[in-house]
Design an enzyme around this catalytic site. Structure first.
Site, short mmCIF file in Angstrom:
data_model
loop_
_atom_site.label_atom_id
_atom_site.label_comp_id
_atom_site.label_asym_id
_atom_site.label_seq_id
_atom_site.Cartn_x
_atom_site.Cartn_y
_atom_site.Cartn_z
N ASN A 32 90.36 14.67 49.17
CA ASN A 32 90.76 14.38 47.79
C ASN A 32 92.25 14.61 47.59
O ASN A 32 92.86 15.45 48.27
CB ASN A 32 89.95 15.25 46.81
CG ASN A 32 88.45 15.00 46.94
OD1 ASN A 32 88.05 13.93 47.41
ND2 ASN A 32 87.64 15.99 46.61
N HIS A 82 94.41 13.44 52.98
CA HIS A 82 94.90 12.16 52.47
C HIS A 82 96.04 12.34 51.48
O HIS A 82 96.30 11.46 50.67
CB HIS A 82 93.74 11.38 51.82
CG HIS A 82 92.72 10.98 52.85
ND1 HIS A 82 91.42 10.65 52.52
CD2 HIS A 82 92.79 10.89 54.20
CE1 HIS A 82 90.75 10.35 53.62
NE2 HIS A 82 91.56 10.51 54.66
N1 APR Z 1 78.37 16.01 43.76
C1 APR Z 1 78.40 15.83 45.11
N2 APR Z 1 78.50 14.61 45.70
C2 APR Z 1 78.56 13.53 44.89
C3 APR Z 1 78.54 13.64 43.48
C4 APR Z 1 78.44 14.93 42.92
N3 APR Z 1 78.39 15.11 41.58
N4 APR Z 1 78.61 12.37 42.96
C5 APR Z 1 78.70 11.52 44.01
N5 APR Z 1 78.65 12.22 45.16
C6 APR Z 1 78.71 11.71 46.55
C7 APR Z 1 78.30 10.25 46.71
O1 APR Z 1 76.90 10.18 46.95
C8 APR Z 1 79.08 9.86 47.96
O2 APR Z 1 78.34 10.21 49.13
O3 APR Z 1 80.06 11.78 46.94
C9 APR Z 1 80.31 10.76 47.91
C10 APR Z 1 81.55 10.01 47.50
O4 APR Z 1 81.85 9.10 48.54
P1 APR Z 1 83.18 8.18 48.39
O5 APR Z 1 83.25 7.65 46.99
O6 APR Z 1 83.17 7.24 49.57
O7 APR Z 1 84.38 9.23 48.54
P2 APR Z 1 84.95 9.82 49.89
O8 APR Z 1 83.89 9.99 50.92
O9 APR Z 1 85.75 11.02 49.52
O10 APR Z 1 85.97 8.67 50.38
C11 APR Z 1 86.76 8.99 51.53
O11 APR Z 1 87.97 6.94 51.18
O12 APR Z 1 88.95 5.50 49.70
C12 APR Z 1 89.22 6.47 50.64
O13 APR Z 1 91.06 7.89 50.72
C13 APR Z 1 89.89 7.65 50.01
O14 APR Z 1 89.60 10.00 50.48
C14 APR Z 1 88.91 8.79 50.20
C15 APR Z 1 88.09 8.33 51.38
#
Ligand code: APR
Length: 249
Positions: free
Chosen positions: A103, A120
């Protein structure tokens, strides 16, 4: 929420913990995730168009407006009980807790966490696109106004090129020191807690596999299955704000 029978003892006995977080860790503080179908940021914008160095070189204004808007939202966000649970765990005597986050907000730090590796980058660091000179944080938009879709980035005071956000875009290298710290933690920890990441973006998503391949127990906290669920010893179908305090209790 019931925990699997053998999980509490594992958490109690852990001495070197690695907490690996993604956008889901900030969701309970009101910041959109990237890939959640309903509200995910990417579902409203095209990932390539808004997070690639090529787009920035072609037309920085829409990206600059979007990152300033996200910085304003992150600055207004408040850490939740899950952030505070991680910070409390770090304060416990006899244990070391390292946090690796994908994040770009600073909610872990706002909750009191230290020793956080940002794979990131950060919404709150700014530098020149070309010469890399650090730049001051610009005025952030007011959340009361509607987001505008284009803002011209300021010019670098040294070379006059556009100032950019200090975040990692698709196709760019990750900050070396943060990545090495995360790797070392995965190589030395005795418990991994994965919170709120879909596990689809590499090289970040490869890090928990280092620990899993050492036979280290992995607990995942996510409402849905993710690409990292297969490496998890336990996968708790709950949110960060509920799961982390429950784990710490
Ligand atoms: N608590 C815990 N997990 C949650 C919640 C919550 N309240 N709400 C959603 N999630 C989960 C979703 O189910 C999903 O598995 O969090 C995850 C979010 O996934 P992404 O949106 O893909 O985010 P992330 O994995 O951090 O993305 C990685 O992608 O776009 C790039 O650089 C950006 O750092 C980011 C990277």
């Amino acid at each position: 929420m019931e925990l699997p029978a053998d999980l509490p003892a594992t958490v109690r006995d852990a001495r070197r913990i690695e907490v690996f977080t993604g956008a889901g860790m900030s969701a309970d503080s009101g910041l959109d995730t990237f890939r959640d179908a309903t509200t995910g940021l990417w579902s409203n914008v095209d990932a390539q168009a808004m997070a690639s160095i090529d787009s920035w070189s072609r037309d920085p204004d829409p990206m600059w407006a979007w990152y300033l808007w996200r910085a304003a939202k992150a600055r207004a966000a408040v850490p939740h009980d899950g952030h505070r649970a991680v910070a409390a765990w770090q304060d416990m005597p006899g244990v070391t807790v390292h946090v690796t986050t994908q994040n770009i907000d600073d909610l872990h730090e706002h909750a009191g966490s230290s020793d956080v590796s940002h794979l990131h980058g950060s919404l709150f660091s700014f530098r020149c696109t070309i010469c890399g000179a650090p730049a001051a944080e610009p005025a952030l938009p007011s959340l009361g106004d509607d987001p505008v879709d284009r803002i011209q980035p300021p010019e670098c005071r040294i070379c006059g090129n556009p100032v950019r956000p200090g975040v990692v875009w698709f196709g760019e290298a990750l900050p070396h020191a943060d990545f090495v710290a995360a790797e070392e933690s995965m190589e030395t920890c005795d418990l991994v807690v994965i919170v709120g990441t879909s596990g689809v973006v590499y090289p970040a998503a490869g890090l928990p596999r280092i620990a899993a391949s050492r036979g280290v127990p992995v607990v995942e906290i996510s409402p849905d299955d993710t690409d990292l669920t297969p490496v998890a010893t336990w996968s708790l179908r709950t949110t960060a704000a509920v799961g982390l305090p429950r784990l710490l209790r």
